[in-house]
Design a protein around this motif. Structure first.
Motif, PDB file in Angstrom:
ATOM      1  N   GLU A  17       0.834  -1.202   0.000  1.00  0.00           N
ATOM      2  CA  GLU A  17       0.000   0.000   0.000  1.00  0.00           C
ATOM      3  C   GLU A  17       0.870   1.254   0.000  1.00  0.00           C
ATOM      4  OE1 GLU A  17      -3.655   1.895   2.696  1.00  0.00           O
ATOM      5  OE2 GLU A  17      -2.175   0.545   3.621  1.00  0.00           O
TER       6      GLU A  17
ATOM      7  N   ARG B 151       0.402   5.463   0.625  1.00  0.00           N
ATOM      8  CA  ARG B 151      -0.476   6.535   1.072  1.00  0.00           C
ATOM      9  C   ARG B 151       0.250   7.876   0.912  1.00  0.00           C
ATOM     10  NH1 ARG B 151      -0.575   2.889   5.110  1.00  0.00           N
ATOM     11  NH2 ARG B 151       0.580   4.274   6.511  1.00  0.00           N
ATOM     12  N   HIS B 152      -0.537   8.909   0.569  1.00  0.00           N
ATOM     13  CA  HIS B 152       0.018  10.248   0.371  1.00  0.00           C
ATOM     14  C   HIS B 152      -0.606  11.238   1.347  1.00  0.00           C
ATOM     15  CE1 HIS B 152       0.540   8.810  -4.000  1.00  0.00           C
ATOM     16  NE2 HIS B 152       1.716   8.766  -3.414  1.00  0.00           N
ATOM     17  N   THR B 153       0.195  12.189   1.778  1.00  0.00           N
ATOM     18  CA  THR B 153      -0.295  13.362   2.483  1.00  0.00           C
ATOM     19  C   THR B 153       0.024  14.570   1.616  1.00  0.00           C
ATOM     20  OG1 THR B 153       0.152  12.349   4.634  1.00  0.00           O
ATOM     21  CG2 THR B 153      -0.143  14.725   4.579  1.00  0.00           C
TER      22      THR B 153
END
Length: 254
Positions: A58, A60-62
């Motif tokens: 996986e 995930r981006h911020t």
């Protein structure tokens, strides 16, 4: 800014590109990705940028991610400033046109990479290196918090390599997270605090750049003798990479 957990990727069932790689990219961090040709560097950063879904794991981006490809061929000769302005697309309404602010930001981004004097030149008339700099400006004007670049200095002369590295270093100091592939260990040593080495699908090493980029490790990675030297350049302590290409021996030159 980017958090990848145990990501793996393959294009066919019998050949993994990389497996079980985890990495966390923080604001202000520069991560360099190194490895021989066809070892999966571009695949890796496309997965990290969200352009390619990994086979497993996986990402995930911020915040938003800007991506700069290694090369770009344009069929239409848009003026350089218009090419940069395209980076503002997500900030402009569907039936709206770019505002004066958008154009000012595009001009500022172009100036930051040192190409403001080419603002009205058709993109198709630029050199490969100049096109690369324009694409970096276009990514910057998008307002991204993370910048992912594939070989950002591959087509540039030494002076412009230095300009790109200086821009990336400045952006990181301002808090932008940056991922870049490179075939130049010296570039990683200059701007990247962290480095990823893709040795083979089951051997992806991640750590501090100066710890990883030793002569022994680079010799293993690229399959030729490589030494490193610690020198002082411009008052700074730097490590430089010296490969032994063996050219003289190969052609009988003394």
């Amino acid at each position: 800014m980017i958090s990848a957990t145990a990501i793996s990727h393959r294009y066919r069932a019998d050949r993994w590109i990389f497996r079980e790689v985890s990495v966390d990219l923080q604001p202000g961090q520069v991560l360099a990705v190194l490895g021989p040709n066809a070892r999966g560097k571009t695949t890796m950063i496309k997965c990290l940028a969200g352009l390619l879904a990994p086979t497993g794991g996986e990402v995930r981006h911020t915040g938003t991610v800007g991506y700069v490809p290694q090369s770009h061929a344009a069929a239409v000769g848009y003026p350089v400033l218009e090419m940069v302005l395209m980076g503002r697309a997500r900030h402009v309404g569907v039936f709206s046109t770019p505002s004066r602010t958008d154009r000012d930001l595009a001009a500022d981004a172009l100036a930051r990479v040192g190409l403001d004097h080419l603002a009205q030149r058709p993109f198709t008339q630029l050199s490969g290196g100049e096109r690369q700099m324009v694409l970096i400006a276009r990514a910057l004007v998008s307002g991204c918090q993370t910048l992912v670049l594939d070989e950002p200095a591959s087509a540039l002369d030494l002076r412009n390599q230095g300009r790109v590295l200086a821009v990336l270093d400045s952006l990181a100091r301002e808090g932008m997270a940056i991922v870049m592939t490179t075939h130049h260990p010296d570039h990683a040593l200059r701007v990247a605090g962290s480095t990823m080495l893709i040795v083979d699908p089951d051997d992806v090493r991640l750590g501090d750049t100066t710890d990883l980029l030793t002569g022994e490790t680079l010799s293993e990675l690229y399959g030729l003798p490589i030494s490193t030297l610690d020198v002082t350049i411009g008052g700074r302590d730097e490590r430089v990479v010296v490969p032994d290409f063996g050219v003289g021996a190969a052609v009988g030159v003394r």
